[in-house]
Design an enzyme around this catalytic site. Structure first.
Site, short mmCIF file in Angstrom:
data_model
loop_
_atom_site.label_atom_id
_atom_site.label_comp_id
_atom_site.label_asym_id
_atom_site.label_seq_id
_atom_site.Cartn_x
_atom_site.Cartn_y
_atom_site.Cartn_z
N SER A 255 0.84 -1.21 0.00
CA SER A 255 0.00 0.00 0.00
C SER A 255 0.88 1.26 0.00
O SER A 255 0.51 2.27 -0.61
CB SER A 255 -0.98 0.01 1.18
OG SER A 255 -0.32 0.24 2.40
N MET B 21 10.96 -6.48 4.48
CA MET B 21 11.22 -7.08 5.78
C MET B 21 12.58 -7.77 5.85
O MET B 21 12.68 -8.94 6.23
CB MET B 21 10.08 -8.03 6.14
CG MET B 21 8.75 -7.33 6.30
SD MET B 21 8.85 -5.92 7.46
CE MET B 21 7.14 -5.57 7.75
N HIS C 34 8.37 3.14 9.05
CA HIS C 34 8.10 2.18 10.13
C HIS C 34 6.87 2.66 10.91
O HIS C 34 6.75 3.85 11.23
CB HIS C 34 9.32 2.06 11.05
CG HIS C 34 9.12 1.05 12.12
ND1 HIS C 34 9.17 -0.30 11.88
CD2 HIS C 34 8.81 1.19 13.44
CE1 HIS C 34 8.92 -0.96 13.01
NE2 HIS C 34 8.70 -0.07 13.97
C1 GAR Z 1 3.94 -0.72 6.75
O1 GAR Z 1 3.10 -0.49 7.86
C2 GAR Z 1 5.38 -0.39 7.09
O2 GAR Z 1 5.51 0.71 7.95
C3 GAR Z 1 5.80 -1.67 7.77
O3 GAR Z 1 5.26 -2.67 6.95
C4 GAR Z 1 4.01 -2.21 6.44
C5 GAR Z 1 3.96 -2.48 4.96
O4 GAR Z 1 2.68 -2.18 4.47
N1 GAR Z 1 7.22 -1.77 7.89
C6 GAR Z 1 7.82 -2.27 8.96
O5 GAR Z 1 7.24 -2.77 9.91
C7 GAR Z 1 9.35 -2.20 8.92
N2 GAR Z 1 9.89 -2.67 10.13
P1 GAR Z 1 2.43 -2.05 2.91
O6 GAR Z 1 3.06 -3.31 2.27
O7 GAR Z 1 0.93 -2.03 2.74
O8 GAR Z 1 3.09 -0.80 2.42
#
Ligand code: GAR
Length: 186
Positions: free
Chosen positions: A13, A90, A109
């Site tokens: 997203s 990740m 984050h």
């Molecule tokens: C997001 O909330 C981002 O901040 C988090 O993963 C999610 C990805 O969402 N990242 C972490 O936790 C990094 N440690 P998305 O795939 O919908 O963009």
């Protein structure tokens, strides 16, 4: 025009928020590459929809982190990438990428760092009883969710519905990432 590479492992997203902003002229840059370490991740569909080149790799097929990072950095060199945005990627970034793109890699984050690092920050903060949640964008170094902070936004929430909270945080992420990338490429 500046060129962005966006790294993601899942839903995407934040990828879409940045890609849409570039397409609509709200960011004066082009998303030139999507890097993904998981075949089948939904971000690949999103990137394809935006006509963005996708580089998918399976880390298990490489002997070391340096080997797959070299492949990624070589492609970024060829495309002339100016800024790397981690968006739900990740993995810890290693020496190969940091050596070649250090200072040009940022991460988003879903907490007010340095609180609640790791892959389950929203759940961890919610379980802790936090009342002011938030989002952080920071430069990337070799530590988990470490590196100098660039921007933050607070998301106050005192309710008990984690899905509602997650939606609020993701909305704040999308806004903050677009604003921050704009400032960084100025
Ligand atoms: C997001 O909330 C981002 O901040 C988090 O993963 C999610 C990805 O969402 N990242 C972490 O936790 C990094 N440690 P998305 O795939 O919908 O963009």
């Amino acid at each position: 025009m500046k060129k962005l590479a966006i790294f993601a492992s899942g839903n995407g997203s934040n990828f879409e928020a940045l890609a849409a902003a570039c397409t609509e002229g709200r960011i004066d840059a082009e998303v030139a590459l999507c890097v993904c370490d998981k075949a089948g991740a939904y971000v690949i569909e999103r990137a394809t929809k935006y006509g963005v080149e996708v580089l998918v790799f399976n880390p298990k097929e490489y002997g070391s982190k340096a080997e797959y990072e070299r492949l990624v950095a070589d492609r970024m060199d060829t495309l002339g990438i100016d800024l790397v945005c981690l968006a739900g990627y990740m993995r810890i970034v290693g020496d190969e990428l940091l050596g070649r793109y250090g200072g040009k890699i940022v991460n988003i984050h879903p907490s007010l760092l340095p609180a609640f690092v790791g892959a389950h920050a929203i759940q961890d903060a919610f379980d802790y009883g936090v009342k002011v949640f938030g989002v952080t964008i920071h430069y990337v170094d070799q530590t988990l969710d470490g590196g100098k902070i660039i921007s933050q936004v607070a998301v106050p929430y005192e309710g008990g519905d984690i899905e509602e909270l997650e939606a609020m945080i993701h909305k704040a992420e999308h806004r903050l990432y677009v604003d921050t990338v704009n400032k960084l490429i100025e």
